[in-house]
Design an enzyme around this catalytic site. Structure first.
Site, PDB file in Angstrom:
ATOM      1  CD  GLU A 151     -18.999 -16.759   1.228  1.00 16.87           C
ATOM      2  OE1 GLU A 151     -19.507 -15.667   1.514  1.00 16.87           O
ATOM      3  OE2 GLU A 151     -18.957 -17.206   0.070  1.00 16.87           O
ATOM      4  CD  GLU A 304     -21.757 -20.515  -1.602  1.00 10.77           C
ATOM      5  OE1 GLU A 304     -21.808 -19.391  -2.152  1.00 10.77           O
ATOM      6  OE2 GLU A 304     -21.938 -20.673  -0.392  1.00 10.77           O
TER       7      GLU A 304
HETATM    8  C1  GLA Z   1     -21.828 -16.407  -0.926  1.00  9.89           C
HETATM    9  C2  GLA Z   1     -22.661 -17.118   0.105  1.00  9.89           C
HETATM   10  C3  GLA Z   1     -23.993 -17.536  -0.376  1.00  9.89           C
HETATM   11  C4  GLA Z   1     -24.588 -16.527  -1.307  1.00  9.89           C
HETATM   12  C5  GLA Z   1     -23.639 -16.289  -2.433  1.00  9.89           C
HETATM   13  C6  GLA Z   1     -24.184 -15.413  -3.533  1.00  9.89           C
HETATM   14  O1  GLA Z   1     -20.856 -17.132  -1.503  1.00  9.89           O
HETATM   15  O2  GLA Z   1     -22.019 -18.184   0.717  1.00  9.89           O
HETATM   16  O3  GLA Z   1     -24.802 -17.725   0.752  1.00  9.89           O
HETATM   17  O4  GLA Z   1     -24.848 -15.348  -0.617  1.00  9.89           O
HETATM   18  O5  GLA Z   1     -22.494 -15.711  -1.916  1.00  9.89           O
HETATM   19  O6  GLA Z   1     -24.206 -14.075  -3.232  1.00  9.89           O
END
Ligand code: GLA
Length: 683
Positions: A151, A304
C-alpha cells in the site's frame, strides 16, 4: 494488450506472518490451511527487521524454513518485499530518510510506513532487499508472484522530496515562467524567480496555492511509481519471471493515479475493507471490484479483506460468515481471481491485535473458521470461472463512470464553493445508483475508448484539460449519452477558471451557461419539478441550446433549469446542477438506463435483495446470485448451480444470505420469485 491475469485456479488464502508465532504453531497453521483448502499465502510483508537485522546482513534461515514448509504442503506464495516497514536500524543509520509532515515534524520508526520515498538511502536499501529476495527465491516453483511493498502511500514533505519535486516540476514545465503561469503565482506575491525557491506545499500561514498542491499530489504518485519500478527492475534483473504486483488500497484516501500504475503491474491487486457496518457494504464491495477490474482492464486479484472484525468508526464490528462469503463471491463475480485476506491468524499482540484473522484468537473450533472452510470448499467448486474468455471482457458493461485521481485531488483544495463536495462521495453515489439498478458498470480513464458505452457518467470533475474536452465531445458526437455532475469542467488542469460562465470548458457541449454557483446551508434542501429532492448546491443555469429536464421549484431559482439535456446528433449531454438525494439519484439513473435500453443483468432480481452478476469465462457465462435480502427467493433459469451441484431449470431456493453460481445454459432468462416452501406461513 498484455495477457489477462490467469492463475491456474482461484486463489484462496491471505497474509501469513508466521514470524509472530512459535514454531509449534506453524505446524498447526499448515494443517488448518489444508483443512480450509488454502492454496496461496502472502509472506514477508513486514519482515524487513528479521530478514536484514543489520544493514547489509541478511538472515534468511527462518524464511527458508517457511518456504520449505509451504512447499511440502503444496501451498503457493506471494513473496512480499518488506519495504513498507523499514527496521529501527534504518532510522538510526539514515535519519534523513524518515518522512517529514507538512508541518515539519519528522517521523520516526515505531509504526510502519516510515520512509521518505525520495531519500536515496531508502531507495537503495529497498532495491537491495528486493534483489536479495529475488536472487534467493525468484525461481521457486511455488512462487505465485511478487507483492512489492505494501500500500504505497506515505507522503514526505522533507528535503529529499523537495529536490525530487523540483526535478519533476522542471521536467513538466521546463521554464519558471510556465510554472508561474500555471500556478497563478501572481496572486499573493508567490512569483518564483529561482527554482530553488519552490518547495513542497508545507504548512504555511493561510491557504496554500491549489495548483501547487495538486501538482505535488501528482508528483508523489509518480515518485512512488518510480520506486516501485526500481524494485520490479531488480526482480527482473535477478531473472525472476513471476508476475509482479503491489496492493492498492481502495481509496478512502488516495495518493496514487491508478491508471498509470496499473499499466506497470502484471496483476492489479487491491485491499478492500468495508467502510460501513450497514447494508451499503454490499455496494462498496461492488464499487471496489468494478474499479479494480477497470484499472486492470480484465481479471484482477483481491489481495486483502477482513475475515470478520474490523474497525469501522470507533469500534470493531464483526462480519458474519455468510456475509464474508457473499462478499468474497462478489469480488470473484466481478473478475477477482481469488479471495485473499489480511491475515491468516489473528495476531496475539502488536498494533492490530483486534483485527480479525481467518483463524481467530479463539482458534479453529469457531463459527469464523467454519465460515473460512466453507468458503475454501465453495471456491473449489466454482474454480472453472477463473479461466478467462478467449476474447472480450470478463464482465460486460454498457455503462461507464469516469475515474480520475486528479479529480479527487482537485476537490481536496480548500475554499471551493462548498466544503462538502467530495470526489469519492460523488463517484460512489453514481455507482451506488447503478448498482441498485442491477446493471454492470465499468470505470474509464479520460481518453479511454468509450464508444461501446451507451451512457458515460462524469461526476464532479472540476478541472479538465483540452484532451478531455475533445474526448467527451467526440463521445457525444458519436452518439454517446453523457451525464455530467455539478461543478465539472469549470477549470483547466491547473484549476484556472475558464471565464465567461460555468462550466467553462463544457458550456458548448452541455448547451448551457451558468452565471452563479449558489451553495446551500447545511440544513437547506431543494425540491425539483420532477419530484426530486436535492441539497448542498444549486446553480443559476441559462439555456443555450439545451432543454430543461427538471427545474428548481423553490427560492430565487424557482422556475429555472436544474437538470438539462443538450442533444447533439444521436448523442446527448445531460447536466445536473445540484446534488440529488440518493433516492432521487437512483430514480434519475434508473430513468436514464430505461431510456437508453440498458437492462439489469436479471431485471426480476432488482429490489429483491438478490445481486446478480454475470462473469464471462472460457467455459461460458456464469451467473453469480448473492442474496443480501431477508426473505428466501426461488430463482429459475437454464443452467447448473456449481455451489449445490443442482440444475436450475426447475428453480432453486436461495435462502437469505445464500449464494449460487450458475453455469448458464443457452438463452438464459431468469425469474426471481418469493419462495414460500421453506418459510411456514405465519397467520
Ligand atoms: C492494510 C494492510 C494490512 C493491514 C490491514 C488491516 O490493508 O495492508 O497490513 O494493516 O490493512 O488494517
Amino acid at each position: 494488450m498484455p495477457a489477462p491475469y490467469a492463475p491456474a485456479r482461484l486463489l484462496f488464502g491471505g497474509d501469513y506472518n508466521p514470524e509472530q508465532w512459535p514454531r509449534e504453531v506453524w505446524a498447526e497453521d499448515v494443517e488448518l490451511m489444508r483443512r480450509a483448502h488454502v492454496d496461496t499465502v502472502t509472506i514477508g510483508v513486514f519482515s524487513w527487521a528479521l530478514l536484514e537485522p543489520r544493514e547489509g546482513e541478511f538472515d534468511p534461515g527462518w524464511l527458508d524454513d517457511v518456504v520449505a514448509m509451504l512447499d511440502d504442503a503444496g501451498i503457493g506464495f506471494f513473496l512480499a518485499t518488506p519495504t513498507a516497514s523499514p527496521p529501527p536500524w534504518f532510522t538510526r543509520a539514515h535519519p534523513d530518510a524518515m518522512p517529514v509532515r507538512a508541518d515539519g515534524t519528522r517521523l520516526t520508526h515505531g509504526s510502519r510506513d516510515t520512509y521518505a520515498i525520495s531519500a536515496p538511502a531508502y531507495r537503495e536499501a529497498a532495491r537491495r532487499v528486493a534483489r536479495y529476495l529475488a536472487d534467493r527465491y525468484g525461481a521457486h516453483p511455488r512462487l505465485r508472484g511478487w507483492h512489492v511493498h505494501n500500500e504505497y502511500g506515505t507522503i514526505d514533505h522533507g528535503p529529499h522530496a523537495e529536490a525530487a519535486f523540483r526535478r519533476w516540476l522542471r521536467a513538466r514545465y521546463e521554464t519558471l515562467a510556465t510554472l508561474n503561469d500555471a500556478w497563478t503565482t501572481s496572486f499573493w506575491s508567490q512569483h518564483y524567480a529561482d527554482w530553488d525557491e519552490v518547495v513542497p506545499p508545507r504548512t504555511t500561514q493561510y491557504l496554500t496555492n491549489p495548483a501547487h498542491g495538486v501538482d505535488f499530489a501528482r508528483f508523489c504518485s509518480d515518485e512512488m511509481l518510480a520506486a516501485f519500478a526500481e524494485q520490479k527492475a531488480e526482480i527482473r534483473a535477478a531473472g525472476s519471471t513471476a508476475p509482479v504486483t503491489t496492493n492498492f488500497m481502495l481509496p478512502t484516501w488516495n495518493h496514487l493515479e491508478q491508471w498509470s500504475w496499473s499499466d506497470r503491474l502484471d496483476v492489479v491487486s487491491v485491499d478492500h475493507y468495508l467502510d460501513t457496518t450497514g447494508p451499503d457494504g454490499e455496494a462498496h464491495v461492488a464499487y471496489a471490484s468494478d474499479l479494480t477490474r477497470s484499472w486492470a482492464g480484465g481479471p484482477w486479484l483481491l489481495m486483502e479483506q477482513s475475515a470478520s472484525g474490523i474497525r469501522v468508526g470507533q469500534r470493531h464490528f464483526a462480519k458474519a460468515s455468510d456475509r464474508m462469503i457473499r462478499h468474497s463471491l462478489g469480488y470473484v463475480a466481478r473478475g477477482s481471481q481469488g479471495a485473499l485476506f489480511f491475515q491468516w491468524r489473528a495476531s496475539a499482540g502488536g498494533s492490530e491485535t483486534w483485527h480479525s484473522g481467518m483463524v481467530p484468537h479463539a482458534g479453529p473450533d469457531t463459527e469464523q473458521f467454519d465460515g473460512i472452510v466453507a468458503l475454501g470448499e465453495l471456491l473449489d467448486r466454482i474454480d472453472e470461472v477463473a479461466r478467462p474468455p478467449a476474447a472480450g471482457p470478463v464482465v460486460e458493461a454498457e455503462v461507464a463512470v469516469l475515474w480520475d485521481a486528479n479529480g479527487w485531488w482537485v476537490l481536496q483544495t480548500p475554499h471551493l464553493p462548498h466544503d462538502g463536495l467530495d470526489y469519492a462521495t460523488e463517484v460512489r453515489a453514481t455507482h451506488r445508483a447503478l448498482w441498485r439498478a442491477g446493471v454492470p458498470v465499468d470505470f474509464v480513464r479520460p481518453g479511454a475508448d468509450a464508444g461501446r458505452y451507451r451512457l458515460l457518467f462524469v461526476p464532479s470533475l472540476m478541472a479538465v484539460d483540452d484532451a478531455t474536452v475533445s474526448w467527451l465531445t467526440a463521445y457525444v458526437r458519436a452518439g454517446g449519452h453523457l451525464v455530467v455532475g455539478r461543478f465539472t469542467g469549470v477549470a483547466d488542469e491547473h484549476q484556472r477558471v475558464v471565464t465567461g460562465g460555468y462550466p467553462g470548458r463544457l458550456r458548448d457541449l452541455l448547451g448551457i451557461r451558468v452565471t452563479e454557483i449558489l451553495p446551500l446551508a447545511q440544513d437547506e434542501s431543494l425540491a425539483l419539478s420532477d419530484g426530486s429532492d436535492a441539497d448542498q448546491w444549486s446553480e443559476r443555469v441559462r439555456l443555450r441550446g439545451a432543454e430543461p429536464l427538471a427545474t428548481y421549484t423553490d427560492g430565487d431559482l424557482a422556475g429555472m433549469p436544474a437538470v438539462t439535456r443538450h442533444r447533439s446528433g444521436d448523442g446527448s449531454a445531460t447536466y445536473v446542477s445540484t446534488r440529488l438525494a440518493q433516492h432521487s439519484l437512483d430514480r434519475f439513473v434508473a430513468g436514464l438506463l430505461d431510456a437508453h435500453g440498458v437492462r439489469a443483468v436479471v431485471p426480476e432480481a432488482v429490489g429483491t435483495g438478490v445481486e446478480a452478476v454475470r462473469r464471462r469465462a472460457a467455459g461460458g457465462d456464469y451467473l453469480f446470485l448473492l442474496h443480501h435480502g431477508d426473505r428466501p427467493v426461488r430463482v429459475t433459469g437454464p443452467g447448473h448451480d456449481l455451489v449445490t451441484d443442482t440444475p436450475t431449470d426447475a428453480g432453486i431456493v436461495l435462502p437469505t444470505g445464500g449464494v449460487a453460481v450458475v453455469r448458464e445454459g443457452p438463452g438464459a432468462t431468469w425469474s426471481v420469485t418469493p419462495d414460500h416452501s421453506s418459510t411456514p406461513e405465519v397467520s
